[in-house]
Design a protein around this motif. Structure first.
Motif, PDB file in Angstrom:
ATOM      1  N   LEU A  48       0.789  -1.653   0.242  1.00 28.26           N
ATOM      2  CA  LEU A  48       0.028   0.458  -0.166  1.00 28.26           C
ATOM      3  C   LEU A  48       0.712   1.268  -0.408  1.00 28.26           C
ATOM      4  CD1 LEU A  48      -2.535  -1.091   2.431  1.00 28.26           C
ATOM      5  CD2 LEU A  48      -2.412  -0.884   0.066  1.00 28.26           C
ATOM      6  N   ALA A  49       2.069   0.879   0.625  1.00 31.36           N
ATOM      7  CA  ALA A  49       2.986   2.122   0.566  1.00 31.36           C
ATOM      8  C   ALA A  49       3.536   2.524  -0.217  1.00 31.36           C
ATOM      9  CB  ALA A  49       4.103   2.103   1.769  1.00 31.36           C
ATOM     10  N   LYS A  77       1.003   4.082  -2.823  1.00 28.34           N
ATOM     11  CA  LYS A  77       0.788   6.055  -2.433  1.00 28.34           C
ATOM     12  C   LYS A  77       1.791   6.451  -2.611  1.00 28.34           C
ATOM     13  CE  LYS A  77       0.070   9.259   1.458  1.00 28.34           C
ATOM     14  NZ  LYS A  77      -0.241   8.892   2.703  1.00 28.34           N
ATOM     15  N   GLU A  78       3.082   6.131  -2.646  1.00 28.17           N
ATOM     16  CA  GLU A  78       3.709   6.481  -3.916  1.00 28.17           C
ATOM     17  C   GLU A  78       3.768   6.908  -5.393  1.00 28.17           C
ATOM     18  OE1 GLU A  78       6.700   8.755  -2.480  1.00 28.17           O
ATOM     19  OE2 GLU A  78       5.782   7.883  -0.356  1.00 28.17           O
ATOM     20  N   ARG A 100       1.334   6.470  -6.561  1.00 32.07           N
ATOM     21  CA  ARG A 100      -0.412   7.947  -7.165  1.00 32.07           C
ATOM     22  C   ARG A 100       0.641   9.194  -6.952  1.00 32.07           C
ATOM     23  NH1 ARG A 100      -3.007   4.096  -3.687  1.00 32.07           N
ATOM     24  NH2 ARG A 100      -3.015   5.878  -2.247  1.00 32.07           N
ATOM     25  N   LYS A 101       1.131   9.647  -6.291  1.00 32.52           N
ATOM     26  CA  LYS A 101       1.581  10.506  -6.072  1.00 32.52           C
ATOM     27  C   LYS A 101       2.319  10.504  -7.000  1.00 32.52           C
ATOM     28  CE  LYS A 101       3.187  12.006  -2.015  1.00 32.52           C
ATOM     29  NZ  LYS A 101       4.309  12.271  -0.890  1.00 32.52           N
TER      30      LYS A 101
END
Length: 217
Positions: free
Chosen positions: A5-6, A9-10, A12-13
């Motif tokens: 998940l981490a 997230k990166e 997506r950013k």
């Protein structure tokens, strides 16, 4: 799962950041092709004045500015036009119809309807004219108003005075030039308006008023 998940997230950013580089900033104004709509309120008893006999006045505003007018019985008026400039011109024309001239009020692009040897009559609104005396045309002396203006010309004028008894309106183009920051030519002889030229004139008695005498008044 936490690690996956981490990483997502990166990811997506990073993708959002790349998308922002390609996205144009939001427009701060409407497209020049989109119509404009504005609202204003006029006194109910002035609706007929703006519409005019047989709708002539409203049609004249629409033809000149391209702005459509929609009236409500409570005095609310909807203006729909091609751009902000057209709406502003239509709004000013309507305000000239519903408000009475008062000293200091400026009328832009008012039409000259008559030229005489002492000045020009300028239409501020339908059936509402004012006199632009030749002395109020410019800072410097103008020999004849016919030399500088003709019927149908558009001029910017300021209301100097409204006679309470007769309703006569005195106008000045010179005052608008001054308001707009226009300065008289250097070294030119500046003309004065009637009030200034007679304010310090000496009082005359009967002995001064003989045939052939010249007086200021």
């Amino acid at each position: 799962m936490e690690e996956a998940l981490a990483q997502a997230k990166e990811g997506r950013k990073h993708i959002l950041g790349e998308m922002r580089k390609c996205t144009p900033p939001p427009r701060n104004e409407l497209s020049p092709y989109s119509p404009r709509i504005a609202f204003m309120t006029i006194p109910v008893d002035k609706i007929g004045t703006v519409i005019g006999a047989g709708g002539r006045t409203a049609r004249a505003i629409q033809e000149e500015t391209g702005v459509d007018l929609n009236f409500e019985q409570d005095g609310e008026l909807q203006l729909k036009g091609p751009n902000d400039g057209a709406l502003e011109i239509a709004r000013e024309m309507i305000m000239n119809l519903v408000t009475d001239p008062e000293p200091g009020r400026v009328y832009r692009s008012a039409k000259v309807v008559q030229v005489t040897n002492f000045g020009a009559f300028v239409e501020l609104a339908p059936k509402k004219d004012g006199l632009l005396h030749v002395s109020e045309w410019d800072f410097v002396r103008t020999a004849s108003i016919a030399d500088v203006v003709k019927v149908g010309d558009l001029v910017d004028v300021m209301v100097l005075e409204v006679s309470g008894s007769s309703g006569k309106i005195k106008l000045s183009r010179k005052s608008v030039l001054e308001l707009d920051g226009v300065k008289p030519p250097e070294g030119a002889e500046i003309t004065s308006n009637d009030a200034e030229s007679t304010e310090n004139a000496p009082l005359l008695d009967r002995e001064d008023l003989k045939p052939g005498a010249r007086v200021t008044g």
